[in-house]
Enzyme design. Structure first.
Site, PDB file in Angstrom:
ATOM      1  N   LYS A 188      12.344  -6.183  -9.309  1.00 31.23           N
ATOM      2  CA  LYS A 188      11.252  -5.686  -8.468  1.00 31.23           C
ATOM      3  C   LYS A 188      11.849  -5.037  -7.232  1.00 31.23           C
ATOM      4  O   LYS A 188      12.532  -5.682  -6.440  1.00 31.23           O
ATOM      5  CB  LYS A 188      10.313  -6.826  -8.068  1.00 31.23           C
ATOM      6  CG  LYS A 188       9.102  -6.349  -7.274  1.00 31.23           C
ATOM      7  CD  LYS A 188       8.154  -7.488  -6.941  1.00 31.23           C
ATOM      8  CE  LYS A 188       8.632  -8.263  -5.734  1.00 31.23           C
ATOM      9  NZ  LYS A 188       7.616  -9.223  -5.245  1.00 31.23           N
TER      10      LYS A 188
ATOM     11  N   GLY B  83       5.567  -1.890 -14.079  1.00 31.93           N
ATOM     12  CA  GLY B  83       4.493  -2.233 -13.154  1.00 31.93           C
ATOM     13  C   GLY B  83       4.840  -1.854 -11.737  1.00 31.93           C
ATOM     14  O   GLY B  83       5.857  -1.210 -11.462  1.00 31.93           O
TER      15      GLY B  83
ATOM     16  N   ASP C  67      -3.136 -13.612  -2.764  1.00 29.49           N
ATOM     17  CA  ASP C  67      -3.384 -12.442  -3.617  1.00 29.49           C
ATOM     18  C   ASP C  67      -3.414 -12.867  -5.085  1.00 29.49           C
ATOM     19  O   ASP C  67      -2.696 -12.320  -5.924  1.00 29.49           O
ATOM     20  CB  ASP C  67      -2.326 -11.362  -3.391  1.00 29.49           C
ATOM     21  CG  ASP C  67      -2.780  -9.991  -3.907  1.00 29.49           C
ATOM     22  OD1 ASP C  67      -4.001  -9.812  -4.129  1.00 29.49           O
ATOM     23  OD2 ASP C  67      -1.930  -9.105  -4.081  1.00 29.49           O
TER      24      ASP C  67
ATOM     25  N   GLY D 106       4.808  -3.654  -7.794  1.00 32.68           N
ATOM     26  CA  GLY D 106       4.599  -4.778  -6.901  1.00 32.68           C
ATOM     27  C   GLY D 106       3.965  -4.297  -5.611  1.00 32.68           C
ATOM     28  O   GLY D 106       3.567  -3.131  -5.488  1.00 32.68           O
ATOM     29  N   THR D 107       3.879  -5.184  -4.634  1.00 34.13           N
ATOM     30  CA  THR D 107       3.261  -4.824  -3.358  1.00 34.13           C
ATOM     31  C   THR D 107       4.014  -3.692  -2.679  1.00 34.13           C
ATOM     32  O   THR D 107       3.421  -2.794  -2.096  1.00 34.13           O
ATOM     33  CB  THR D 107       3.230  -6.053  -2.424  1.00 34.13           C
ATOM     34  OG1 THR D 107       2.565  -7.128  -3.099  1.00 34.13           O
ATOM     35  CG2 THR D 107       2.472  -5.740  -1.144  1.00 34.13           C
ATOM     36  N   TYR D 108       5.350  -3.706  -2.781  1.00 27.71           N
ATOM     37  CA  TYR D 108       6.147  -2.733  -2.039  1.00 27.71           C
ATOM     38  C   TYR D 108       7.093  -1.920  -2.907  1.00 27.71           C
ATOM     39  O   TYR D 108       8.042  -1.338  -2.403  1.00 27.71           O
ATOM     40  CB  TYR D 108       6.954  -3.450  -0.949  1.00 27.71           C
ATOM     41  CG  TYR D 108       6.105  -4.004   0.160  1.00 27.71           C
ATOM     42  CD1 TYR D 108       5.328  -3.160   0.952  1.00 27.71           C
ATOM     43  CD2 TYR D 108       6.066  -5.364   0.416  1.00 27.71           C
ATOM     44  CE1 TYR D 108       4.545  -3.663   1.972  1.00 27.71           C
ATOM     45  CE2 TYR D 108       5.288  -5.878   1.437  1.00 27.71           C
ATOM     46  CZ  TYR D 108       4.526  -5.021   2.212  1.00 27.71           C
ATOM     47  OH  TYR D 108       3.751  -5.521   3.214  1.00 27.71           O
ATOM     48  N   GLY D 109       6.863  -1.864  -4.203  1.00 28.18           N
ATOM     49  CA  GLY D 109       7.768  -1.051  -4.995  1.00 28.18           C
ATOM     50  C   GLY D 109       7.565  -1.192  -6.487  1.00 28.18           C
ATOM     51  O   GLY D 109       6.734  -1.965  -6.960  1.00 28.18           O
TER      52      GLY D 109
ATOM     53  N   VAL E 260       8.413  -2.029 -10.466  1.00 31.38           N
ATOM     54  CA  VAL E 260       8.961  -3.163 -11.209  1.00 31.38           C
ATOM     55  C   VAL E 260       9.559  -2.608 -12.503  1.00 31.38           C
ATOM     56  O   VAL E 260       8.879  -1.905 -13.256  1.00 31.38           O
ATOM     57  CB  VAL E 260       7.872  -4.207 -11.527  1.00 31.38           C
ATOM     58  CG1 VAL E 260       8.476  -5.378 -12.292  1.00 31.38           C
ATOM     59  CG2 VAL E 260       7.205  -4.689 -10.239  1.00 31.38           C
TER      60      VAL E 260
END
Length: 331
Positions: free
Chosen positions: A69, A46, A163, A48-51, A53
């Site tokens: 993550k 997946g 979020d 994440g917001t900044y990178g 997973v």
């Protein structure tokens, strides 16, 4: 703050910030930073917001499966470092069965990249919504109750998630939900006479973004999370079809106005001070009621729950603790 130096094959050098130094500077004590060499990277599962997973095996823990993550741009963007510390501080202050727990931290000591370690869960709610044509009413009620329970807990501590989306809700094999990705979360402390709850911009995923956020109202509160829960309930019932599915802020507002009607002084706090209505005139060709927009919902009790969620008056919107005892979930 100390940095380590690494030399590339071409002789050039770069410096990276040691995560342990960041922890010390921010008074995060007792955390051991593992080397990413202690993990076997299996696959990307997946974003994440900044990178990215990654699913990994933990070599020094009998090849236990967990998740790392990644935090992109850790050494080049001070805001990302700030958000990382914010997420860690918030999660370390929480203890709830439906909220993700940090398992540890890791850093690549060659390039400086940073990772947070979490327990591995095989699915997100988004996976279930996408894969299953129909989710049973009992399952929807269970997920909704657990989500209200988790939000009631964090809201009682002055924390807004900001979020809440199906992608940020993990599922265990026993159908326990786990609320994750607190990177955008906000801890709000207010004075006794302070009516303004939160002055920072909010970047909630568009389809779950409350109207007060779309209208750039600065004193939005924890009820933005509740609006998102309403959107998720509808998606689960409507076989994955979002209720409000705009591709821009303006289109999303028009979709909301089409179903809920136009806001006014009577139903939206501070209406006369909102710049949007001073500069834009919105025309809706055809209004729809909430009931007509929900193809698969004819139950008056669940409509009552959704009507208490989908209200412009965010100061009077259903609270998470009230959602837990709503008749739809208790019958």
């Amino acid at each position: 703050m100390e940095s380590d130096e690494e030399e590339f094959d071409n002789g050039e050098c770069f410096y990276y910030t040691k995560l342990s130094d960041v922890f010390e500077k921010n008074n995060i004590l007792g955390e051991v930073v593992q080397n990413t060499d202690d993990f076997i990277f299996i696959e990307e599962v997946g974003h994440g917001t900044y990178g990215e997973v990654h699913m990994v095996k933990k070599v020094k823990d009998n090849n236990k499966i967990s998740v790392l993550k990644e935090v992109y741009a850790f050494n080049t963007d001070s805001n990302i470092v700030k958000n990382l510390i914010n997420e860690i501080t918030i999660l370390k202050s929480l203890s709830h069965p439906n909220i993700i727990k940090i398992e540890g931290f890791a850093q690549n000591f060659s390039d400086g990249s940073v990772y947070i370690e979490y327990e591995y869960y095989p699915y997100t709610l988004q996976d279930i919504i996408s894969l299953e044509k129909e989710i049973s009413e009992g399952t929807i009620k269970s997920y909704t109750y657990q989500l209200f329970d988790a939000l009631s807990y964090i809201h009682s501590k002055g924390i807004f998630h900001r979020d809440v989306t199906p992608s940020n809700i993990l599922l265990s094999p026993s159908d326990k939900i786990i609320l994750t990705d607190f990177n955008m979360s906000k801890y709000v402390q207010c004075g006794e006479n302070d009516d303004v709850r939160c002055q920072t911009p909010c970047l909630t995923t568009l389809q779950y973004r409350a109207p007060e956020v779309l209208l750039d109202i600065p004193d939005y509160n924890e009820s933005i999370d509740i609006w998102a829960v309403g959107c998720i309930i509808v998606e689960m019932i409507n076989e994955g079809e979002p209720l409000f599915n705009g591709t821009s802020d303006l289109e999303q507002l028009k979709n909301i106005f089409t179903i809920l009607g136009l806001p006014n002084e009577g139903n939206l706090p501070g209406y006369n001070d909102i710049l949007f209505f001073q500069y834009f005139s919105v025309e809706i060709q055809e209004f729809k009621s909430l009931k007509k927009s929900l193809k698969k919902i004819n139950d008056e009790i669940i409509l009552d729950l959704l009507n208490q969620i989908f209200t412009y008056n965010y100061k009077e919107r259903l609270k998470a603790i009230e959602g837990k005892i709503h008749p739809y979930l208790s019958r």
